[in-house]
Design an enzyme around this catalytic site. Structure first.
Site, PDB file in Angstrom:
ATOM      1  CG  HIS A   1       2.479  -0.484   9.187  1.00  0.00           C
ATOM      2  ND1 HIS A   1       1.128  -0.705   8.978  1.00  0.00           N
ATOM      3  CD2 HIS A   1       3.065  -0.555   7.965  1.00  0.00           C
ATOM      4  CE1 HIS A   1       0.918  -0.893   7.687  1.00  0.00           C
ATOM      5  NE2 HIS A   1       2.074  -0.818   7.047  1.00  0.00           N
TER       6      HIS A   1
ATOM      7  CB  SER B   1      -2.924  -2.531   5.519  1.00  0.00           C
ATOM      8  OG  SER B   1      -2.017  -1.851   6.344  1.00  0.00           O
TER       9      SER B   1
ATOM     10  NE  ARG C   1       4.834  -6.952   3.555  1.00  0.00           N
ATOM     11  CZ  ARG C   1       3.742  -6.590   2.937  1.00  0.00           C
ATOM     12  NH1 ARG C   1       2.600  -6.606   3.563  1.00  0.00           N
ATOM     13  NH2 ARG C   1       3.751  -6.218   1.683  1.00  0.00           N
TER      14      ARG C   1
END
Length: 160
Positions: free
Chosen positions: A17, A128, A90
């Site tokens: 991020h 995450s 990603r």
């Protein structure tokens, strides 16, 4: 002034991020990182805690602001007079979902454009969820998240 909004749940913010935030800050006059409420997820951190963690790790970027919002992203965009949604990708697997969201946002507000930025290959595996799982089982999360928030994550996982 060209304002981009970088939305997400950021629970917690990762180095992936932060890579997108730093690169976005070079491209846009202002980047607003917006922590959105996801009613489908129970977070590790409360929304206001996520905002504070992101503020802590972006303090060296004068053109980055951090806020939270509950509602449609396009409504937030209108409030901030922003026209660009910044999204990090990603892998190809991210694209399908993000493409659908970009089309929906554009349908809701044709003035809104979505810019996809490929993450640095170094972070292409990082999420995450993966960070939380590694931390939960006692693995090392150094290099996955900013050093400044490692203690916060580990303490929260341990329930301290």
């Amino acid at each position: 002034m060209k304002i981009a909004v970088y939305p997400g749940s950021f629970d917690p913010v990762t180095n992936g991020h932060l890579d997108i935030i730093a690169r976005g800050a070079k491209v846009f006059d202002e980047v607003i990182v917006v922590v959105l409420v996801n009613v489908d997820k129970k977070g590790l951190f409360k929304i206001d805690e996520r905002v504070e963690l992101i503020k802590r790790v972006t303090k060296d970027y004068p053109n980055v602001k951090v806020q939270s919002f509950n509602g449609l992203l396009v409504d937030f965009m209108r409030q901030k007079k922003a026209t660009v949604i910044l999204k990090g990708l990603r892998a190809v697997s991210d694209f399908e979902y993000e493409f659908q969201m970009a089309l929906m946002n554009n349908k809701l507000d044709p003035e809104v454009e979505t810019l996809f930025m490929m993450t640095n290959a170094e972070y292409s595996y990082l999420s995450s969820s993966a960070v939380k799982q590694v931390a939960k089982f006692g693995g090392c999360i150094r290099g996955l998240v900013p050093d400044e928030i490692i203690v916060d994550i580990i303490s929260r996982i341990k329930g301290e």
